[in-house]
Design a protein around this motif. Structure first.
Motif, PDB file in Angstrom:
ATOM      1  N   THR A   1      -7.664   2.255  -0.668  1.00  0.00           N
ATOM      2  CA  THR A   1      -8.397   1.209  -1.383  1.00  0.00           C
ATOM      3  C   THR A   1      -7.734   1.082  -2.760  1.00  0.00           C
TER       4      THR A   1
ATOM      5  N   ALA B   1      -6.375   7.040  -2.610  1.00  0.00           N
ATOM      6  CA  ALA B   1      -5.050   7.114  -1.985  1.00  0.00           C
ATOM      7  C   ALA B   1      -4.844   8.485  -1.350  1.00  0.00           C
TER       8      ALA B   1
ATOM      9  N   TYR C   1      -0.095   6.535   0.021  1.00  0.00           N
ATOM     10  CA  TYR C   1      -0.642   5.395   0.748  1.00  0.00           C
ATOM     11  C   TYR C   1      -1.991   5.057   0.138  1.00  0.00           C
ATOM     12  N   ASP C   2      -2.152   3.829  -0.359  1.00  0.00           N
ATOM     13  CA  ASP C   2      -3.399   3.394  -0.982  1.00  0.00           C
ATOM     14  C   ASP C   2      -4.389   2.967   0.085  1.00  0.00           C
TER      15      ASP C   2
ATOM     16  N   LYS D   1       0.794  -1.233   0.000  1.00  0.00           N
ATOM     17  CA  LYS D   1       0.000   0.000   0.000  1.00  0.00           C
ATOM     18  C   LYS D   1       0.828   1.285   0.000  1.00  0.00           C
TER      19      LYS D   1
END
Length: 177
Positions: free
Chosen positions: A143, A147, A140-141, A106
């Motif tokens: 979903t 992000a 930072y993902d 992520k």
């Protein structure tokens, strides 16, 4: 600034019109939009004795060609820097190549370089020019489609014969279609 606004609106309309096509793309590719807000910092001539920190932000649209490379087009407002002799408003439009390097689940590092059309307005004079911009950041993902980003970018102005740099430290949200 109207031309840049129309250019961004046309770009975002293309992004929205192509959303169905983008959903059929492989994971890690396709269209996205986003925005960031943060602190801009003037790095230029001391002749203006400017208040060197203001709120800035950007809106952008992009296309991710692979999990490692994308292009972004956007507008940035770096704020209005005040001084005892007046103020300078800084804004512009940009086109960036963005490299992405995943380094943990992520998490990805970002590096960007691009062209920048910047405009400085001190009330008496309005001047603009084309230059460059650079940046680094992390993403930072949340979903597969959403992000968070934190970025540091340097915008170089070629205007008003002072050619300052303005840095933007921002956090933002990115949505992939």
């Amino acid at each position: 600034m109207r031309v840049k606004a129309h250019l961004l609106i046309a770009c975002l309309a293309g992004v929205c019109a192509s959303a169905a096509h983008a959903q059929s793309q492989p994971v890690g590719t396709g269209l996205y939009v986003g925005g960031s807000i943060g602190q801009s910092m003037w790095k230029g001539s001391d002749a203006f004795d400017l208040d060197t920190r203001k709120t800035g932000g950007k809106l952008y649209g992009g296309y991710q060609f692979s999990p490692y490379f994308s292009m972004e087009l956007g507008l940035v407002d770096l704020g209005k820097f005040d001084s005892s002799v007046g103020s300078i408003k800084a804004n512009g439009a940009f086109l960036d190549a963005v490299g992405t390097l995943p380094f943990a689940p992520k998490w990805s590092g970002l590096a960007r370089a691009g062209g920048f059309y910047g405009q400085l307005d001190n009330g008496a004079h309005d001047d603009s020019g084309t230059s460059w911009k650079l940046g680094v950041g992390v993403q930072y993902d949340l979903t597969p489609n959403a992000a968070l980003r934190a970025e540091y970018e340097r915008y170089r102005f070629n205007a008003l014969d002072i050619n300052p740099n303005t840095d933007l430290l921002s956090v933002g949200f990115n949505y992939r279609f």
